[in-house]
Design a protein around this motif. Sequence first.
Motif, PDB file in Angstrom:
ATOM      1  N   LEU A 142       0.743  -1.331  -0.112  1.00 24.27           N
ATOM      2  CA  LEU A 142       0.015   0.028   0.124  1.00 24.27           C
ATOM      3  C   LEU A 142       0.792   1.327  -0.154  1.00 24.27           C
ATOM      4  N   MET A 143       1.690   1.208   0.821  1.00 23.41           N
ATOM      5  CA  MET A 143       2.942   2.591   0.867  1.00 23.41           C
ATOM      6  C   MET A 143       3.456   2.602  -0.741  1.00 23.41           C
ATOM      7  N   LYS A 144       3.829   1.836  -1.062  1.00 19.53           N
ATOM      8  CA  LYS A 144       4.640   2.013  -2.587  1.00 19.53           C
ATOM      9  C   LYS A 144       3.537   2.158  -3.592  1.00 19.53           C
ATOM     10  N   LEU A 145       2.254   1.553  -3.493  1.00 21.92           N
ATOM     11  CA  LEU A 145       1.287   2.263  -4.462  1.00 21.92           C
ATOM     12  C   LEU A 145       0.880   3.616  -4.154  1.00 21.92           C
ATOM     13  N   ALA A 146       0.691   4.183  -3.084  1.00 24.47           N
ATOM     14  CA  ALA A 146       0.501   5.647  -2.716  1.00 24.47           C
ATOM     15  C   ALA A 146       1.915   6.358  -3.450  1.00 24.47           C
ATOM     16  N   GLN A 147       2.857   5.887  -3.236  1.00 25.89           N
ATOM     17  CA  GLN A 147       4.213   6.508  -3.899  1.00 25.89           C
ATOM     18  C   GLN A 147       3.905   6.375  -5.348  1.00 25.89           C
ATOM     19  N   TRP A 148       3.666   5.186  -5.765  1.00 28.99           N
ATOM     20  CA  TRP A 148       3.594   5.665  -7.430  1.00 28.99           C
ATOM     21  C   TRP A 148       2.325   6.423  -7.857  1.00 28.99           C
ATOM     22  N   MET A 149       1.391   6.679  -6.990  1.00 27.57           N
ATOM     23  CA  MET A 149       0.446   7.325  -7.325  1.00 27.57           C
ATOM     24  C   MET A 149       0.604   8.938  -7.008  1.00 27.57           C
ATOM     25  N   GLY A 150       1.782   9.212  -6.498  1.00 28.70           N
ATOM     26  CA  GLY A 150       2.304  10.601  -6.429  1.00 28.70           C
ATOM     27  C   GLY A 150       1.714  11.025  -4.905  1.00 28.70           C
ATOM     28  N   LEU A 151       1.384  10.558  -4.128  1.00 29.44           N
ATOM     29  CA  LEU A 151       0.618  10.856  -2.773  1.00 29.44           C
ATOM     30  C   LEU A 151       1.997  11.291  -1.951  1.00 29.44           C
ATOM     31  N   ARG A 152       2.014  12.157  -1.119  1.00 27.76           N
ATOM     32  CA  ARG A 152       2.859  12.179   0.072  1.00 27.76           C
ATOM     33  C   ARG A 152       2.502  11.109   0.978  1.00 27.76           C
ATOM     34  N   THR A 153       3.730  10.503   1.410  1.00 24.62           N
ATOM     35  CA  THR A 153       3.928   9.410   2.311  1.00 24.62           C
ATOM     36  C   THR A 153       4.874   9.528   3.478  1.00 24.62           C
ATOM     37  N   ILE A 154       4.196   9.193   4.674  1.00 19.25           N
ATOM     38  CA  ILE A 154       4.708   9.259   5.977  1.00 19.25           C
ATOM     39  C   ILE A 154       4.523   7.838   6.680  1.00 19.25           C
ATOM     40  N   ALA A 155       5.734   7.472   6.960  1.00 19.55           N
ATOM     41  CA  ALA A 155       5.804   6.200   8.124  1.00 19.55           C
ATOM     42  C   ALA A 155       5.726   6.808   9.369  1.00 19.55           C
ATOM     43  N   TRP A 156       4.797   6.779  10.088  1.00 20.82           N
ATOM     44  CA  TRP A 156       4.526   7.681  11.285  1.00 20.82           C
ATOM     45  C   TRP A 156       4.626   6.743  12.636  1.00 20.82           C
ATOM     46  N   GLY A 157       5.401   6.962  13.452  1.00 18.49           N
ATOM     47  CA  GLY A 157       5.634   6.284  15.039  1.00 18.49           C
ATOM     48  C   GLY A 157       5.503   4.845  14.805  1.00 18.49           C
ATOM     49  N   GLN A 158       6.461   4.499  13.902  1.00 22.46           N
ATOM     50  CA  GLN A 158       6.806   2.955  13.734  1.00 22.46           C
ATOM     51  C   GLN A 158       7.760   2.324  14.608  1.00 22.46           C
TER      52      GLN A 158
END
Length: 357
Positions: free
Chosen positions: A93-109
Amino acid sequence: MRAVLCGYYGMGNGGDEALLATLLQLLPMSVTPLVLSGNPQETSQRYGVKAVPRKSLAAVWSALRQSQAFIWGGGSLMQDTTSAINPLYYGGLMKLAQWMGLRTIAWGQGIGPIHRRSSRWITRWVLQNCDAVSVRDGASAQLLTDWNIPCQLAPDPVWALKSSHLPGFADLHSPRVAVALRDHAQLTPERLANLTKAIADFQTATQTCVILLPFQPVKDSAIANHIAQHLNGHHEIIQVDNPDQLKGVFRSIEMAIAMRFHGVVMAAAEGCRCFAISYDPKVTQIMKELSLPGWGLSSTDPLPLIPNDAGTMTQQWLEHYANGEGLSDVQVRSHIDRALLHAAVIQKVLTKSTDNL
């Protein structure tokens, strides 16, 4: 702008619900959340947000298409101990969001444990392309440093969750001790029997009311019911669905015996004395960070191994009950202030994204 929030939400786990509640509390007012949930109706009703089924490809695709940001919302999402599918699902899902051009944040991991090479590769691949990463423990920060991935290190976000009173809780017999155990392969029947006897003996010695808190009822209720059947004094099994009320329970607790990670966090954040039992590195990490007494379930854990007799357990609990202390107000405030660094990460990325729309 709209942000898709992705985590282990709507799955009946109090810790993950607390992470979602904290994230919603800390989101900038200009951001409209869209939550991927295992129970969208319940999530929508509880938090007043829009939610869609987390396993519906069509719903997830639609959510991403109408959003400008994607946030992994806390917890140990990238780990393959419970399932090898986790890195594929969350990483995909994270990679799909990146391919679609969304800003992506891995938060509190909390990254890991990661045992498979494929899981490590996926984790590193997606994190390298995030706009920002924040982690909740030193081991995760060190792993990302080794991978040359910048990150913000801060205590678990739930430290910053605003707590509230649970109606009727103050009417229960006091003093109170909370017990938050969970099912685990290393919590063998013999160990559970010893723990149960130790809790019963501890209650007899202290005349406390034992509050059994199943953080994830589907996994924890059987243990809570088992322990309750062996208690002669005041006790209650309390299932709290509201995360801020769950945290608020620990305001009126004298001591917590916690195996659940967020049971430890909530107890510490409310200034409650805590004795922890570690089943996972994340629990060991916070025990070391806060200098909490407790045991490990594995012989490979650096903590003292859980005793094999109830008498030793009871004695150590009695010692902590009589002489132990919770964190000071200054220590709690410091952890809360540092936990808010996770909010600063979101603010920076999403404000920048809004400015560019």
